[in-house]
Design a protein around this motif. Structure first.
Motif, short mmCIF file in Angstrom:
data_model
loop_
_atom_site.label_atom_id
_atom_site.label_comp_id
_atom_site.label_asym_id
_atom_site.label_seq_id
_atom_site.Cartn_x
_atom_site.Cartn_y
_atom_site.Cartn_z
N UNK A 102 0.85 -1.18 0.00
CA UNK A 102 0.00 0.00 0.00
C UNK A 102 0.88 1.23 0.00
N UNK A 103 0.26 2.38 -0.08
CA UNK A 103 0.98 3.64 -0.03
C UNK A 103 0.48 4.45 1.16
N UNK A 104 1.33 5.31 1.65
CA UNK A 104 0.96 6.23 2.72
C UNK A 104 1.64 7.56 2.43
N UNK A 105 0.91 8.64 2.63
CA UNK A 105 1.49 9.97 2.41
C UNK A 105 2.58 10.24 3.44
N UNK A 106 3.67 10.86 2.99
CA UNK A 106 4.81 11.07 3.89
C UNK A 106 4.51 11.99 5.06
N UNK A 107 3.46 12.78 4.98
CA UNK A 107 3.10 13.68 6.08
C UNK A 107 2.05 13.08 7.03
N UNK A 108 1.53 11.90 6.72
CA UNK A 108 0.47 11.30 7.53
C UNK A 108 1.08 10.51 8.68
N UNK A 114 0.96 3.90 12.82
CA UNK A 114 0.09 2.72 12.86
C UNK A 114 0.74 1.58 12.09
N UNK A 115 1.21 1.84 10.88
CA UNK A 115 1.82 0.80 10.05
C UNK A 115 3.14 0.30 10.63
N UNK A 116 3.90 1.21 11.25
CA UNK A 116 5.18 0.81 11.83
C UNK A 116 5.00 -0.12 13.01
N UNK A 118 3.27 -2.59 13.05
CA UNK A 118 3.25 -3.92 12.45
C UNK A 118 4.59 -4.31 11.85
N UNK A 119 5.54 -3.40 11.88
CA UNK A 119 6.84 -3.68 11.29
C UNK A 119 6.88 -3.44 9.79
N UNK A 120 5.93 -2.66 9.28
CA UNK A 120 5.87 -2.38 7.84
C UNK A 120 7.09 -1.59 7.39
N UNK A 121 7.60 -1.94 6.23
CA UNK A 121 8.70 -1.18 5.62
C UNK A 121 8.08 -0.02 4.84
N UNK A 122 8.53 1.19 5.13
CA UNK A 122 8.06 2.37 4.42
C UNK A 122 9.17 2.78 3.46
N UNK A 123 8.93 2.59 2.18
CA UNK A 123 9.95 2.81 1.15
C UNK A 123 9.81 4.21 0.56
N UNK A 124 10.83 5.02 0.73
CA UNK A 124 10.82 6.38 0.19
C UNK A 124 11.46 6.44 -1.20
N UNK A 125 11.86 5.33 -1.74
CA UNK A 125 12.61 5.32 -2.99
C UNK A 125 11.78 5.32 -4.26
#
Length: 139
Positions: A102-108, A114-116, A118-125
């Motif tokens: 999924x996607x999440x806005x960088x300012x949200x 919430x996603x972290x 769960x250990x979600x990887x947030x990819x800024x690349x």
């Protein structure tokens, strides 16, 4: 559709919602549905939903793509988002998908936190790219 509009307003892009109610319903409940959703109701009113579809990755195979997870403002902080997220995990396991994206806005920040949990990887690349119907017509 009320929740869709609420999400667009929250994401500071209310003018971006151009889908009609008829198209939305046809795409989810018509002869060839392209999305599915889990909903949370209170007194018969939908107060949250998680809308997803199947995405295919040439690297990873079939994955659940979470398009939107929205809990109406009045019901946030009550564990509804967690219940929907957990139901999505169950769906991934039952359908034997290779994962969920999924996607999440960088300012949200609330969503990111919430996603972290769960250990979600947030990819800024990666950057989003798109063409509108009108742009495609001109090509």
């Amino acid at each position: 559709m009320e929740l869709v509009h609420e999400l667009a307003l929250f994401e500071k892009a209310p003018e971006e919602v151009t889908v009609s109610l008829e198209e939305f319903e046809e795409a989810g409940f018509g002869a060839n549905p392209v999305w599915k959703a889990f909903v949370a109701e209170h007194n018969g009113v939908v107060v949250a939903f998680a809308l997803y579809y199947v995405r295919y990755s040439t690297w990873k195979g079939r994955r659940l793509y979470l398009e939107d997870l929205i809990v109406t403002e009045e019901y946030r902080g009550k564990g509804i988002g967690k219940l929907l997220f957990d139901r999505l995990f169950q769906e991934v396991r039952e359908l034997e998908f290779s994962g969920m994206v999924w996607q999440v806005l960088d300012w949200n920040e609330p969503a990111i936190k919430f996603y972290q949990k769960y250990g979600a990887a947030i990819d800024a690349g990666w950057l989003n790219a798109s063409l509108s119907k009108e742009q495609v017509a001109k090509l």
